[in-house]
Design a protein around this motif. Structure first.
Motif, PDB file in Angstrom:
ATOM      1  N   VAL A 210       0.799  -1.240   0.000  1.00  8.77           N
ATOM      2  CA  VAL A 210       0.000   0.000   0.000  1.00  8.77           C
ATOM      3  C   VAL A 210       0.829   1.287   0.000  1.00  8.77           C
ATOM      4  O   VAL A 210       0.408   2.313  -0.524  1.00  8.77           O
ATOM      5  CB  VAL A 210      -1.026   0.082   1.174  1.00  8.77           C
ATOM      6  CG1 VAL A 210      -2.152  -0.911   0.985  1.00  8.77           C
ATOM      7  CG2 VAL A 210      -0.362  -0.071   2.517  1.00  8.77           C
ATOM      8  N   GLU A 211       2.028   1.190   0.576  1.00 11.67           N
ATOM      9  CA  GLU A 211       2.876   2.356   0.722  1.00 11.67           C
ATOM     10  C   GLU A 211       3.551   2.716  -0.590  1.00 11.67           C
ATOM     11  O   GLU A 211       3.676   3.882  -0.942  1.00 11.67           O
ATOM     12  CB  GLU A 211       3.968   1.929   1.710  1.00 11.67           C
ATOM     13  CG  GLU A 211       4.490   2.915   2.648  1.00 11.67           C
ATOM     14  CD  GLU A 211       5.628   2.229   3.383  1.00 11.67           C
ATOM     15  OE1 GLU A 211       6.636   2.892   3.610  1.00 11.67           O
ATOM     16  OE2 GLU A 211       5.517   1.015   3.677  1.00 11.67           O
ATOM     17  N   THR A 212       4.005   1.698  -1.305  1.00  8.32           N
ATOM     18  CA  THR A 212       4.889   1.928  -2.444  1.00  8.32           C
ATOM     19  C   THR A 212       4.245   1.647  -3.794  1.00  8.32           C
ATOM     20  O   THR A 212       4.730   2.123  -4.819  1.00  8.32           O
ATOM     21  CB  THR A 212       6.113   1.001  -2.341  1.00  8.32           C
ATOM     22  OG1 THR A 212       5.636  -0.325  -2.063  1.00  8.32           O
ATOM     23  CG2 THR A 212       7.044   1.451  -1.233  1.00  8.32           C
ATOM     24  N   ASP A 213       3.173   0.886  -3.787  1.00  8.60           N
ATOM     25  CA  ASP A 213       2.623   0.427  -5.054  1.00  8.60           C
ATOM     26  C   ASP A 213       1.183   0.914  -5.237  1.00  8.60           C
ATOM     27  O   ASP A 213       0.264   0.510  -4.532  1.00  8.60           O
ATOM     28  CB  ASP A 213       2.695  -1.110  -5.082  1.00  8.60           C
ATOM     29  CG  ASP A 213       2.051  -1.700  -6.327  1.00  8.60           C
ATOM     30  OD1 ASP A 213       2.085  -1.027  -7.379  1.00  8.60           O
ATOM     31  OD2 ASP A 213       1.506  -2.816  -6.233  1.00  8.60           O
ATOM     32  N   GLU A 214       1.036   1.779  -6.213  1.00  9.95           N
ATOM     33  CA  GLU A 214      -0.257   2.397  -6.517  1.00  9.95           C
ATOM     34  C   GLU A 214      -1.358   1.353  -6.764  1.00  9.95           C
ATOM     35  O   GLU A 214      -2.488   1.479  -6.295  1.00  9.95           O
ATOM     36  CB  GLU A 214      -0.066   3.271  -7.778  1.00  9.95           C
ATOM     37  CG  GLU A 214      -1.306   3.943  -8.303  1.00  9.95           C
ATOM     38  CD  GLU A 214      -1.676   5.193  -7.504  1.00  9.95           C
ATOM     39  OE1 GLU A 214      -0.763   5.994  -7.256  1.00  9.95           O
ATOM     40  OE2 GLU A 214      -2.849   5.330  -7.141  1.00  9.95           O
ATOM     41  N   ARG A 215      -0.998   0.299  -7.483  1.00 14.05           N
ATOM     42  CA  ARG A 215      -2.004  -0.701  -7.842  1.00 14.05           C
ATOM     43  C   ARG A 215      -2.485  -1.472  -6.607  1.00 14.05           C
ATOM     44  O   ARG A 215      -3.668  -1.743  -6.456  1.00 14.05           O
ATOM     45  CB  ARG A 215      -1.449  -1.659  -8.910  1.00 14.05           C
ATOM     46  CG  ARG A 215      -1.095  -0.932 -10.187  1.00 14.05           C
ATOM     47  CD  ARG A 215      -0.522  -1.885 -11.220  1.00 14.05           C
ATOM     48  NE  ARG A 215      -1.568  -2.662 -11.880  1.00 14.05           N
ATOM     49  CZ  ARG A 215      -2.169  -2.267 -12.999  1.00 14.05           C
ATOM     50  NH1 ARG A 215      -1.836  -1.134 -13.571  1.00 14.05           N
ATOM     51  NH2 ARG A 215      -3.094  -3.019 -13.547  1.00 14.05           N
ATOM     52  N   SER A 216      -1.538  -1.838  -5.708  1.00 15.99           N
ATOM     53  CA  SER A 216      -1.935  -2.499  -4.464  1.00 15.99           C
ATOM     54  C   SER A 216      -2.882  -1.606  -3.671  1.00 15.99           C
ATOM     55  O   SER A 216      -3.878  -2.042  -3.117  1.00 15.99           O
ATOM     56  CB  SER A 216      -0.719  -2.811  -3.593  1.00 15.99           C
ATOM     57  OG  SER A 216       0.078  -3.789  -4.203  1.00 15.99           O
ATOM     58  N   ARG A 217      -2.512  -0.307  -3.628  1.00 15.17           N
ATOM     59  CA  ARG A 217      -3.327   0.651  -2.870  1.00 15.17           C
ATOM     60  C   ARG A 217      -4.741   0.716  -3.440  1.00 15.17           C
ATOM     61  O   ARG A 217      -5.725   0.714  -2.712  1.00 15.17           O
ATOM     62  CB  ARG A 217      -2.661   2.028  -2.916  1.00 15.17           C
ATOM     63  CG  ARG A 217      -3.187   2.998  -1.887  1.00 15.17           C
ATOM     64  CD  ARG A 217      -2.186   4.093  -1.561  1.00 15.17           C
ATOM     65  NE  ARG A 217      -1.684   4.772  -2.756  1.00 15.17           N
ATOM     66  CZ  ARG A 217      -0.395   4.879  -3.060  1.00 15.17           C
ATOM     67  NH1 ARG A 217       0.512   4.365  -2.264  1.00 15.17           N
ATOM     68  NH2 ARG A 217      -0.009   5.487  -4.156  1.00 15.17           N
TER      69      ARG A 217
END
Ligand code: C2E
Ligand code: MG
Ligand code: MG
Ligand code: MG
Length: 285
Positions: A210-217
């Motif tokens: 969530v912190e580093t990856d836009e898609r996960s977020r």
């Protein structure tokens, strides 16, 4: 010559195989023994309400400290137990010990709304075994009202109609139901369409990004929104730092679990932890 070399290679391969088979047989025997001796132990990992950062539930995780080999992860021995039909015995042991330990520690009630027990796929898909487990849970009167069963998504894959029945039987007995490791199987959305679940747990593989990856977020935030509109409890699994926690809170994620908030811990440490404010971490295997 080539033929001889090949023969040696095959013999070597056979020897290696049979050693593996022997080791496996030994491990199976040891696991049976550990269940008979009731030497498997339990640790407890809290689930936290993200508005108040207090524990709102606990997950029970089984532990095996092998007398010779040391710690063996449930990711190793649960699949083994599935192969040899020992998962029902493990669930019983887990429910039995959790009832005794949590009961004597007097931690149930208050802000703790549930105690989650993991059930493996093979057991879940066996309606008779699930019925027997439900009866056993009901016999633990102090624990029963708190029990929540966690099933990994793949466990429900085999037969959706049967899963619907098994889950509604559980729920009729007052046991709530959670989908573990949500998002890792192929049926996530189909399950939400057909099953009445009480909780979903977003798999750590999404939360860690969530912190580093836009898609996960984006994925996590969509699952949170979906859970909200279905009125299902939502838990983010595997929160490991403050930044992840902050993002989840800002998304309106209701609950979380993870090393940053609280590690799986022995009963003694759980009791201490619950008496302190909810954010300290404590090591346990
Ligand atoms: P699970 O139910 O998804 O449990 C979460 C696992 O992630 C646990 O591993 C926990 O210790 C670990 N974990 C929690 N927070 C964090 C974090 O912040 N970072 C990282 N890296 N890991 C975290 P554990 O205890 O080794 O259990 C592994 C799996 O074994 C469980 O996954 C569950 O599927 C299974 N299992 C554990 N106990 C039982 C049991 O009593 N019965 C059955 N059938 N399966 C069990
Ligand atoms: Mg779980
Ligand atoms: Mg999980
Ligand atoms: Mg898992």
């Amino acid at each position: 010559n080539i033929a001889k070399k090949k023969k040696n290679a095959i013999q070597y391969h056979d020897k290696e195989l049979s050693e593996k088979a022997l080791q496996r047989r030994q491990l199976v025997m040891d696991l049976r023994q550990a269940i008979t001796d009731e030497s498997l132990t339990l640790v407890y990992q809290p689930k936290y309400d993200l508005t108040t950062l207090t524990a709102c539930g606990i997950e029970v995780l089984v532990r095996w400290h092998h007398p010779v080999k040391g710690y063996i992860s449930p990711d190793v021995f649960i699949p083994l137990a599935e192969e040899i039909g020992l998962t029902a015995a493990i669930s019983r042991l887990v429910v039995d010990k959790a009832a005794a330990e949590l009961g004597s520690a007097g931690v149930l009630g208050g802000s703790l709304t549930h105690v989650a027990v993991n059930v493996s796929a093979d057991e879940f898909n066996n309606a008779d075994e699930m019925y027997a487990l439900t009866q056993f849970i009901k016999s633990k009167e102090a624990l029963a009202p708190y029990v929540r069963i966690e099933i990994t998504e793949t466990a429900t894959l085999t037969d959706m109609q049967k899963s619907v029945e098994i889950i509604s039987n559980l729920q009729a007995s007052g046991v709530t139901f959670s989908i573990d490791d949500f998002g890792t199987g192929y049926t996530s959305l189909a399950m939400l369409k057909d099953l009445t679940v009480d909780e979903i747990k977003i798999d750590r593989s999404f939360v860690s990004g969530v912190e580093t990856d836009e898609r996960s977020r984006t994925i996590v935030s969509a699952i949170v929104a979906m859970a909200q509109s279905f009125d299902i409890h939502i838990v983010a699994e595997g929160v490991e730092n403050a930044a992840q926690l902050k993002i989840l809170q800002d998304m309106g994620c209701q609950q979380a679990q993870g090393f940053y908030l609280g590690r799986p811990m022995a009963l003694h440490d759980l009791v201490k932890h619950l008496n302190e404010d909810g954010t300290s971490t404590r090591a346990a295997h």
